[in-house]
Design a protein around this motif. Structure first.
Motif, PDB file in Angstrom:
ATOM      1  N   GLN A 137     -18.211 -78.595  69.758  1.00  0.00           N
ATOM      2  CA  GLN A 137     -17.543 -77.285  69.679  1.00  0.00           C
ATOM      3  C   GLN A 137     -18.332 -76.239  70.462  1.00  0.00           C
ATOM      4  O   GLN A 137     -17.751 -75.384  71.137  1.00  0.00           O
ATOM      5  N   LYS A 138     -19.661 -76.318  70.381  1.00  0.00           N
ATOM      6  CA  LYS A 138     -20.512 -75.401  71.147  1.00  0.00           C
ATOM      7  C   LYS A 138     -20.258 -75.565  72.642  1.00  0.00           C
ATOM      8  O   LYS A 138     -20.171 -74.574  73.386  1.00  0.00           O
ATOM      9  N   VAL A 139     -20.173 -76.820  73.081  1.00  0.00           N
ATOM     10  CA  VAL A 139     -19.932 -77.098  74.504  1.00  0.00           C
ATOM     11  C   VAL A 139     -18.572 -76.536  74.924  1.00  0.00           C
ATOM     12  O   VAL A 139     -18.448 -75.880  75.963  1.00  0.00           O
ATOM     13  N   TYR A 144     -17.847 -74.892  79.382  1.00  0.00           N
ATOM     14  CA  TYR A 144     -18.493 -75.741  80.385  1.00  0.00           C
ATOM     15  C   TYR A 144     -17.616 -76.930  80.775  1.00  0.00           C
ATOM     16  O   TYR A 144     -17.476 -77.266  81.934  1.00  0.00           O
ATOM     17  N   CYS A 145     -17.053 -77.584  79.765  1.00  0.00           N
ATOM     18  CA  CYS A 145     -16.160 -78.714  80.030  1.00  0.00           C
ATOM     19  C   CYS A 145     -15.342 -79.005  78.779  1.00  0.00           C
ATOM     20  O   CYS A 145     -15.594 -78.439  77.714  1.00  0.00           O
ATOM     21  N   LYS A 146     -14.371 -79.898  78.910  1.00  0.00           N
ATOM     22  CA  LYS A 146     -13.558 -80.306  77.766  1.00  0.00           C
ATOM     23  C   LYS A 146     -14.325 -81.365  76.966  1.00  0.00           C
ATOM     24  O   LYS A 146     -15.217 -82.049  77.493  1.00  0.00           O
ATOM     25  N   VAL A 147     -13.958 -81.500  75.698  1.00  0.00           N
ATOM     26  CA  VAL A 147     -14.645 -82.465  74.830  1.00  0.00           C
ATOM     27  C   VAL A 147     -13.622 -83.240  73.996  1.00  0.00           C
ATOM     28  O   VAL A 147     -12.493 -82.792  73.813  1.00  0.00           O
ATOM     29  N   MET A 185     -15.242 -83.747  81.352  1.00  0.00           N
ATOM     30  CA  MET A 185     -14.950 -84.192  79.991  1.00  0.00           C
ATOM     31  C   MET A 185     -16.145 -84.963  79.420  1.00  0.00           C
ATOM     32  O   MET A 185     -16.744 -85.790  80.105  1.00  0.00           O
ATOM     33  N   ILE A 186     -16.473 -84.678  78.173  1.00  0.00           N
ATOM     34  CA  ILE A 186     -17.457 -85.463  77.420  1.00  0.00           C
ATOM     35  C   ILE A 186     -16.765 -85.982  76.165  1.00  0.00           C
ATOM     36  O   ILE A 186     -16.175 -85.208  75.411  1.00  0.00           O
ATOM     37  N   ASP A 203     -19.171 -89.548  79.753  1.00  0.00           N
ATOM     38  CA  ASP A 203     -18.783 -88.392  80.556  1.00  0.00           C
ATOM     39  C   ASP A 203     -18.224 -88.870  81.890  1.00  0.00           C
ATOM     40  O   ASP A 203     -18.462 -90.005  82.302  1.00  0.00           O
ATOM     41  N   ASP A 204     -17.458 -88.009  82.548  1.00  0.00           N
ATOM     42  CA  ASP A 204     -16.849 -88.364  83.835  1.00  0.00           C
ATOM     43  C   ASP A 204     -17.542 -87.626  84.981  1.00  0.00           C
ATOM     44  O   ASP A 204     -16.924 -87.293  85.990  1.00  0.00           O
ATOM     45  N   GLY A 205     -18.840 -87.393  84.802  1.00  0.00           N
ATOM     46  CA  GLY A 205     -19.584 -86.601  85.780  1.00  0.00           C
ATOM     47  C   GLY A 205     -20.146 -87.386  86.946  1.00  0.00           C
ATOM     48  O   GLY A 205     -19.607 -88.430  87.335  1.00  0.00           O
ATOM     49  N   ALA A 206     -21.267 -86.891  87.484  1.00  0.00           N
ATOM     50  CA  ALA A 206     -21.831 -87.407  88.733  1.00  0.00           C
ATOM     51  C   ALA A 206     -22.298 -88.851  88.632  1.00  0.00           C
ATOM     52  O   ALA A 206     -22.237 -89.601  89.600  1.00  0.00           O
ATOM     53  N   GLY A 207     -22.782 -89.265  87.449  1.00  0.00           N
ATOM     54  CA  GLY A 207     -23.293 -90.624  87.298  1.00  0.00           C
ATOM     55  C   GLY A 207     -24.593 -90.813  88.071  1.00  0.00           C
ATOM     56  O   GLY A 207     -25.088 -89.900  88.735  1.00  0.00           O
TER      57      GLY A 207
END
Length: 251
Positions: A137-139, A144-147, A185-186, A203-207
């Motif tokens: 919820q903080k994120v 910053y991104c969806k959760v 997204m996390i 997560d769908d980030g940089a990896g």
């Protein structure tokens, strides 16, 4: 007669040597057993020391992070609220004075909430599921991104010390994702329906390339902490395709 005496002497001598061998063997086995006991005791003490060290580090890091959050809240939120209350209370208008008093009441609630967060007793009061929801919820509130959070099976039950270490692991994985991955997204899932409890953070980030050995201590710390509570961790990642961290916890 002489032969009989000689044979008897040989038998007695052989018996003596056999007895000596048996006594020596027993003594060696006792010494070996005591040595093994000592080694096992040292291993147990080393494991206990490692566990205590991991626990203390987790407590220290959570306290430091909590203090940083408290500092931000005092500066950005409560400081602003007090300034606004001062402006309203300085006015002679009844409505402004009433608004100022209302803001002061809100400040008191905020300060009480912050004081509670400084005491790690909250670890016992909160479930892992509630903690994850709170952190996500903080994120989300930060924009910053969806959760996303999902749960299968019964609630995850852990003793306080194990819960504390797991909370720090979850915080660390979330911080790593936010700091290095820049995801859209996390997602976190708890599956407590099988033989082991499984927590996944995706997560769908940089990896990153898992074949390249990390120079930092982050991943090493995560693995050591999972081992400390009798669990395992698997990390799968690919450049530009995100990261999947799977935590396996014994029941």
């Amino acid at each position: 007669m002489d032969n009989t005496g000689s044979d008897l002497f040989v038998i007695i001598l052989l018996g003596f040597f056999l007895m000596l061998l048996m006594v020596s063997f027993i003594i060696i086995m006792v010494i070996f057993h005591r040595q093994r006991q000592l080694e096992n005791r040292q291993k147990v003490l080393a494991l206990e020391a490692s566990y205590e060290n991991t626990l203390l580090n987790a407590e220290k890091e959570i306290r430091e992070e909590t203090l940083a959050n408290v500092g931000r809240e005092l500066h950005d939120n409560i400081g602003q609220m007090l300034s606004l209350a001062k402006i309203n209370l300085s006015s002679s208008k009844p409505t402004s004075i009433s608004e100022g008093k209302s803001i002061i009441n809100e400040v008191i609630k905020e300060v009480r909430g912050l004081s509670k967060s400084l005491n790690l007793d909250w670890v016992e009061a909160i479930s892992i599921e509630e903690f994850i929801k709170r952190e996500l919820q903080k994120v989300e509130n930060s924009g910053y991104c969806k959760v996303n959070f999902s749960h299968k099976g019964d609630a995850l039950e852990l003793e306080k010390d194990h819960k504390l270490i797991l909370i720090r692991i979850l915080q660390e994985t979330l911080n790593n994702a936010l700091k290095h991955a820049a995801p859209d997204m996390i997602s976190i899932e708890i599956d407590n329906s099988g033989e082991k409890s499984v927590v996944t953070i995706q997560d769908d980030g940089a990896g990153f390339d898992t074949s390249i050995e990390s120079t930092g201590l982050g991943m090493t710390n995560l693995k050591k902490r999972m081992e400390t509570i009798g669990g395992e961790i698997e990390i799968a990642s690919e450049l530009e395709k995100g990261t999947l961290i799977t935590l396996y916890l014994p029941k």
